[in-house]
Design an enzyme around this catalytic site. Structure first.
Site, short mmCIF file in Angstrom:
data_model
loop_
_atom_site.label_atom_id
_atom_site.label_comp_id
_atom_site.label_asym_id
_atom_site.label_seq_id
_atom_site.Cartn_x
_atom_site.Cartn_y
_atom_site.Cartn_z
N ASP A 13 0.84 -1.19 0.00
CA ASP A 13 0.00 0.00 0.00
C ASP A 13 0.89 1.25 0.00
O ASP A 13 2.10 1.16 0.24
CB ASP A 13 -0.88 -0.05 1.25
CG ASP A 13 -1.72 1.18 1.45
OD1 ASP A 13 -2.39 1.60 0.50
OD2 ASP A 13 -1.69 1.73 2.57
N ASP A 15 -0.47 5.08 1.13
CA ASP A 15 -0.82 5.97 2.25
C ASP A 15 -0.85 5.21 3.56
O ASP A 15 -1.53 4.19 3.71
CB ASP A 15 -2.18 6.62 2.01
CG ASP A 15 -2.13 7.68 0.93
OD1 ASP A 15 -1.14 8.42 0.88
OD2 ASP A 15 -3.08 7.76 0.13
N LYS A 157 -8.71 -5.15 -3.22
CA LYS A 157 -7.29 -5.29 -3.55
C LYS A 157 -6.88 -6.75 -3.72
O LYS A 157 -5.99 -7.06 -4.52
CB LYS A 157 -6.43 -4.64 -2.47
CG LYS A 157 -6.43 -3.12 -2.47
CD LYS A 157 -5.39 -2.61 -1.46
CE LYS A 157 -5.37 -1.12 -1.35
NZ LYS A 157 -4.34 -0.67 -0.38
N ASP A 180 -2.13 -1.07 5.85
CA ASP A 180 -2.50 -0.40 7.11
C ASP A 180 -4.00 -0.19 7.28
O ASP A 180 -4.40 0.40 8.29
CB ASP A 180 -1.83 0.98 7.16
CG ASP A 180 -2.53 1.99 6.27
OD1 ASP A 180 -2.71 1.71 5.06
OD2 ASP A 180 -2.93 3.06 6.78
N ASP A 184 -7.01 -3.10 2.88
CA ASP A 184 -5.97 -4.11 2.69
C ASP A 184 -6.38 -5.48 3.21
O ASP A 184 -5.64 -6.45 3.04
CB ASP A 184 -4.68 -3.67 3.40
CG ASP A 184 -4.08 -2.41 2.82
OD1 ASP A 184 -3.88 -2.38 1.59
OD2 ASP A 184 -3.83 -1.46 3.59
#
Length: 229
Positions: A13, A15, A157, A180, A184
């Site tokens: 990821d 951000d 994802k 995070d 995810d």
């Protein structure tokens, strides 16, 4: 570069994982991504131009999952796939505005300008009416900690990584995933190893195989340290 059999491919990821709390990428991650001996996939909630630009400036092959799985691009096979009901997301945004709310990104709205499959709302805006309208339209709202994403429930994802793997004759179980946020979680479910950085939300923490002691980019560096010699 020839892959090191002891180092798995990496899916990561942006951000909250490669960045600090203010979404600025930590430059210490650059050599890690550039020198990773197997494939690197960038999987993000951002629109496709952002992860493509990251790959471009790092000088790595472009393999990206963008918009939480709604957009998948694989440079090696010249493949671009778009999934999800963008028109439904736009209708949610229109109804949200009609209810007296705002997307919260100003007149130019760079957050939505290049999106192909979803709509995002600033995290400072009211969540409850957005969730209600999205549910009525058969969509869901993802809270990534940085924005609210109105997404088609058929994309995530994890499925995006599966699409990339189908193009590259790989399997998701080969990958280590680092992230995070709740966006995810499905990625963690399909990856062979999943790591949540310490600042991750409760869903990501509960679905990860391990959790780092450090947060943000420090957590990413800790997550991949066992593979860096």
């Amino acid at each position: 570069m020839e892959a090191d059999s002891d180092v798995p491919p990496l899916v990561v990821d942006i951000d909250g994982t490669l960045t600090d709390r203010h979404r600025a990428i930590d430059p210490r991650v650059f050599p890690v991504l550039r020198e990773w001996p197997d494939r690197v996939v960038i999987a993000t909630g951002k629109a496709m131009p952002f992860p493509i630009a990251l790959c471009e400036f790092l000088g790595i092959e472009r393999a990206v999952v963008a918009e939480n799985g709604g957009v998948v691009f694989v440079e090696a096979t010249d493949t671009l796939r778009l999934e999800g009901d963008k028109e439904a997301a736009i209708r949610v945004a229109d109804e949200y505005r009609e209810a007296g709310h705002d997307l919260g990104f100003g007149r130019i709205d760079l957050a939505n300008r290049w999106r192909e499959t979803e709509v995002v709302v600033n995290i400072d805006q009211p969540l409850a009416p957005l969730e209600r309208i999205a549910t009525e339209r058969g969509l869901r709202v993802l809270d990534t900690g940085f924005a609210y994403h109105v997404v088609d429930p058929s994309v995530d994802k994890g499925r995006g990584l599966e699409t990339i793997c189908s193009e590259l004759d790989r399997t998701p179980a080969e990958f280590i995933a680092v992230g995070d946020s709740e966006n995810d979680a499905e990625l963690f479910d399909v990856a062979g190893e999943s790591v949540a950085v310490a600042n991750a939300d409760e869903m990501a923490l509960s679905r990860a195989d391990r959790v780092t002691d450090a947060s943000y980019a420090d957590g990413f560096l800790e997550a991949v340290a066992p593979y860096r010699g």
